[in-house]
Design an enzyme around this catalytic site. Structure first.
Site, PDB file in Angstrom:
ATOM      1  N   GLU A 288      -1.687  -1.677  11.571  1.00  0.00           N
ATOM      2  CA  GLU A 288      -0.745  -0.565  11.419  1.00  0.00           C
ATOM      3  C   GLU A 288      -0.630   0.189  12.741  1.00  0.00           C
ATOM      4  OE1 GLU A 288      -1.482   0.605   6.795  1.00  0.00           O
ATOM      5  OE2 GLU A 288      -2.078   2.055   8.301  1.00  0.00           O
TER       6      GLU A 288
ATOM      7  N   HIS B 250      -5.816   0.467  12.402  1.00  0.00           N
ATOM      8  CA  HIS B 250      -4.697   1.287  12.902  1.00  0.00           C
ATOM      9  C   HIS B 250      -5.060   1.711  14.323  1.00  0.00           C
ATOM     10  CE1 HIS B 250      -1.498   4.521  11.915  1.00  0.00           C
ATOM     11  NE2 HIS B 250      -1.668   4.454  13.217  1.00  0.00           N
TER      12      HIS B 250
ATOM     13  N   HIS C 266      -2.911   6.090   2.113  1.00  0.00           N
ATOM     14  CA  HIS C 266      -3.259   7.384   2.716  1.00  0.00           C
ATOM     15  C   HIS C 266      -3.865   8.302   1.651  1.00  0.00           C
ATOM     16  CE1 HIS C 266      -3.300   9.696   6.458  1.00  0.00           C
ATOM     17  NE2 HIS C 266      -3.510  10.691   5.612  1.00  0.00           N
TER      18      HIS C 266
HETATM   19  C1  LIG Z   1      -0.809   4.812   7.953  1.00  0.00           C
HETATM   20  C2  LIG Z   1      -1.948   5.508   7.370  1.00  0.00           C
HETATM   21  O1  LIG Z   1      -1.815   6.320   6.505  1.00  0.00           O
HETATM   22  C3  LIG Z   1      -3.313   5.190   7.841  1.00  0.00           C
HETATM   23  O2  LIG Z   1      -3.337   4.111   8.694  1.00  0.00           O
HETATM   24  C4  LIG Z   1      -3.963   6.332   8.487  1.00  0.00           C
HETATM   25  O3  LIG Z   1      -3.085   6.928   9.368  1.00  0.00           O
HETATM   26  C5  LIG Z   1      -5.220   5.885   9.161  1.00  0.00           C
HETATM   27  O4  LIG Z   1      -5.285   6.312  10.470  1.00  0.00           O
HETATM   28  P1  LIG Z   1      -6.530   7.199  10.912  1.00  0.00           P
HETATM   29  O5  LIG Z   1      -7.761   6.440  10.519  1.00  0.00           O
HETATM   30  O6  LIG Z   1      -6.369   7.324  12.379  1.00  0.00           O
HETATM   31  O7  LIG Z   1      -6.441   8.504  10.175  1.00  0.00           O
HETATM   32  N1  LIG Z   2      -2.394   2.767   5.307  1.00  0.00           N
HETATM   33  C1  LIG Z   2      -3.354   3.700   4.877  1.00  0.00           C
HETATM   34  C2  LIG Z   2      -4.679   3.342   5.410  1.00  0.00           C
HETATM   35  O1  LIG Z   2      -4.861   2.334   6.040  1.00  0.00           O
HETATM   36  C3  LIG Z   2      -5.842   4.191   5.146  1.00  0.00           C
HETATM   37  O2  LIG Z   2      -5.549   5.540   4.985  1.00  0.00           O
HETATM   38  P1  LIG Z   2      -6.803   6.476   4.569  1.00  0.00           P
HETATM   39  O3  LIG Z   2      -7.415   5.890   3.310  1.00  0.00           O
HETATM   40  O4  LIG Z   2      -7.779   6.435   5.699  1.00  0.00           O
HETATM   41  O5  LIG Z   2      -6.201   7.817   4.331  1.00  0.00           O
END
Ligand SMILES: CC(=O)[C@@H](O)[C@H](O)COP(=O)(O)O
Ligand SMILES: NCC(=O)COP(=O)(O)O
Length: 237
Positions: free
Chosen positions: A70, A43, A190
């Site tokens: 993402e 992400h 998440h």
């Molecule tokens: C969309 C989602 O829920 C994850 O991609 C989360 O936002 C991870 O991003 P961070 O690692 O920056 O928290």
């Molecule tokens: N799309 C959710 C993700 O990639 C990871 O979220 P998190 O486990 O770091 O909260």
């Protein structure tokens, strides 16, 4: 089968803390695959505080499993995704300075924007997914925009689960049924963890994919990466 996609953002956060290449994000991604992960998620954020655009380019030719990128569809993000051509792009409505994702899209208000993006990525051969809350209307408008999948934002589930698992999962089961009835695939992510993942999967066994980062990388500090991935995969059987 529900695929486990490991989000390696937090590995990059650790690397960036010292400015060198320890831990090696690319090696960790390849090790995740070797240990059984069926995908890698990144992400990238505008400030590159964890995954950098250069990581995304470096990962693409080396990964042998599904690559999911993402992020918020800024012009820079769209350009990156179209150049890298991952298997899947997941659009998330995050502001540039956001600490982490905290809501799904208002797919109704953003219908024309999202429709154009679904078209752009679809023509590039990239599967599309839209990050949404569990409201029926938001899922219906994701389908209208032409998304291949939605990703359900699972933080509310993770928060309520310890107190009331049944109430926590109920809106997600309903949203999963709506998604299926509209012919879209279903992802979730998440704050999923070893505590709450199995119950989610037991209730929605037709989930296509979960992407997990924060809890999984934290668990790996205690269990090691190989055992951690095995334990997450056990939750999805
Ligand atoms: C969309 C989602 O829920 C994850 O991609 C989360 O936002 C991870 O991003 P961070 O690692 O920056 O928290
Ligand atoms: N799309 C959710 C993700 O990639 C990871 O979220 P998190 O486990 O770091 O909260």
């Amino acid at each position: 089968m529900t695929k486990l996609s490991v989000n390696i953002n937090k590995v990059a956060t650790l690397r960036n803390a010292r400015g060198g290449n320890n831990p090696d994000v690319i090696k960790v991604a390849l090790d995740c695959e070797a240990f059984g992960a069926e995908g890698i998620t990144v992400h990238p954020r505008p400030d590159e505080r964890h995954i950098r655009r250069s990581d995304v380019y470096a990962l693409r030719p080396l990964l042998t499993t599904e690559f999911n990128i993402e992020g918020y569809p800024s012009p820079e993000f769209i350009d990156l995704v179209l150049k890298v051509k991952p298997h899947q792009v997941t659009l998330v409505p995050d502001a540039p300075d956001q600490i982490t994702s905290n809501a799904g899209w208002d797919t109704k208000a953003n219908l024309s924007f999202l429709t154009e993006l679904m078209d752009t990525f679809g023509h590039a051969g990239i599967r599309t997914s839209i990050f949404v809350n569990t409201e029926r209307e938001m899922i219906e408008y994701a389908a209208k925009a032409g998304a291949d999948r939605v990703e359900l934002y699972t933080e509310p589930y993770a928060t309520l689960y310890p107190r009331n698992p049944e109430a926590a999962v109920a809106p997600f089961v309903e949203a999963a049924k709506v998604t299926r009835s509209l012919g879209m695939g279903l992802n979730a992510g998440h704050d999923l963890s070893l505590v709450n993942l199995k119950y989610m999967h037991d209730n929605i066994p037709w989930l296509d994919e979960v992407s997990i980062g924060h809890a999984l990388i934290s668990d790996a500090l205690y269990l090691g990466l190989k055992q951690t991935i095995e334990e997450y995969k056990n939750c999805l059987r």
